[in-house]
Enzyme design. Structure first.
Site, PDB file in Angstrom:
ATOM      1  N   HIS A  92      13.627  21.368 -53.192  1.00 20.24           N
ATOM      2  CA  HIS A  92      13.584  21.145 -54.640  1.00 20.24           C
ATOM      3  C   HIS A  92      14.001  19.705 -54.930  1.00 20.24           C
ATOM      4  O   HIS A  92      14.393  18.959 -54.048  1.00 20.24           O
ATOM      5  CB  HIS A  92      14.564  22.087 -55.368  1.00 20.24           C
ATOM      6  CG  HIS A  92      14.127  23.508 -55.416  1.00 20.24           C
ATOM      7  ND1 HIS A  92      13.521  24.068 -56.523  1.00 20.24           N
ATOM      8  CD2 HIS A  92      14.227  24.501 -54.505  1.00 20.24           C
ATOM      9  CE1 HIS A  92      13.257  25.337 -56.280  1.00 20.24           C
ATOM     10  NE2 HIS A  92      13.677  25.640 -55.058  1.00 20.24           N
ATOM     11  N   GLU A 121      18.020  20.063 -52.150  1.00 25.28           N
ATOM     12  CA  GLU A 121      17.650  19.389 -53.402  1.00 25.28           C
ATOM     13  C   GLU A 121      17.606  17.886 -53.176  1.00 25.28           C
ATOM     14  O   GLU A 121      18.647  17.248 -52.995  1.00 25.28           O
ATOM     15  CB  GLU A 121      18.679  19.696 -54.497  1.00 25.28           C
ATOM     16  CG  GLU A 121      18.584  21.076 -55.101  1.00 25.28           C
ATOM     17  CD  GLU A 121      17.708  21.134 -56.353  1.00 25.28           C
ATOM     18  OE1 GLU A 121      17.156  20.084 -56.759  1.00 25.28           O
ATOM     19  OE2 GLU A 121      17.569  22.243 -56.910  1.00 25.28           O
TER      20      GLU A 121
HETATM   21 ZN   LIG Z   1      13.070  23.108 -58.304  1.00 23.58          ZN
END
Ligand SMILES: [Zn+2]
Length: 232
Positions: free
Chosen positions: A153, A206
């Site tokens: 992400h 992330e």
């Molecule tokens: Zn995401």
């Protein structure tokens, strides 16, 4: 594993399998490992996070042959990626569509940019697990039985691992990003919550908010290491 020479980094030399179809009929593709699947890495379950697909593709393109142990999905939400939307073509936020005990029917609010309030609404689907992309990813995991799933992400700049595993700690140290046990707000129906309820260890990787060249420079080598690590 010897990596491909730079001249060959333009193409993916390996053929994917199709593990399902999106609502628009787009194939959901997986590059399977050569041996037993110990890890699955997927990008772009949020179609707005195209940098995750770019980085993972660039890592995959450096391999001369399938990863020994790691399956790769470059776009878990290909229609969102094509349209540049967070959700799929039906407007469903797939990362709130997983069949979990805490799944909620209310619209999901998210931030249009990192500085914005959470005021943009998306559907979590008409019911838990309603979307073909969600169902196909769950079936793929049932088929591959990976020991860990890494979900890419952006742009929260952390390694989120509810299990605080050794691999998660390695990723945090390797990337220099914080190692956290949750993202700090409720995520009902998320893939990570589904993993926790189904004994599928999930690490959410992330990326930071950065330009694509910086992300490629800093994170493609980490992804190549994940794809080629002999110990899985
Ligand atoms: Zn995401």
């Amino acid at each position: 594993m010897n990596l491909r020479p730079r001249q060959q980094w333009g193409t993916i030399p390996l053929e994917p399998d199709t593990y399902g179809r999106s609502p628009l009929g787009t194939p959901l593709e997986v590059w399977r490992p050569r041996g037993r699947c110990r890890m699955l890495i997927f990008a772009a379950i949020h179609g707005e996070e195209s940098e995750t697909t770019l980085a993972l593709s660039r890592a995959l393109r450096r391999l001369p042959e399938p990863s020994p142990h790691c399956a790769v999905v470059l776009a878990a939400n290909p229609d969102g990626l094509l349209r540049g939307t967070r959700g799929n073509a039906r407007g469903v936020e797939l990362n709130r569509n997983f069949p979990t005990r805490d799944w909620r029917p209310e619209p999901v609010a998210h931030r249009f940019t990192l500085e914005d309030p959470r005021d943009v609404l998306l559907s979590p689907g008409p019911h838990a697990g309603s979307e073909p992309e969600t169902q196909a990813l769950i079936a793929l995991i049932g088929d591959l039985k990976p020991e860990v799933v890494i979900s890419l992400h952006a742009p929260l700049a952390c390694i989120d691992d509810a299990n605080q595993s050794a691999l998660g700690r390695w990723l945090a140290e390797r990337t220099g990003m914080p190692f956290v046990a949750d993202v700090g707000y409720p995520t009902p129906g998320s893939f990570g919550t589904w993993g926790g309820e189904n004994k599928v260890p999930v690490i959410t990787y992330e990326f930071p908010l950065a330009d694509p060249d910086a992300l490629v420079r800093d994170h493609v080598p980490v992804l190549v290491e994940l794809l080629t690590r002999a110990d899985g």
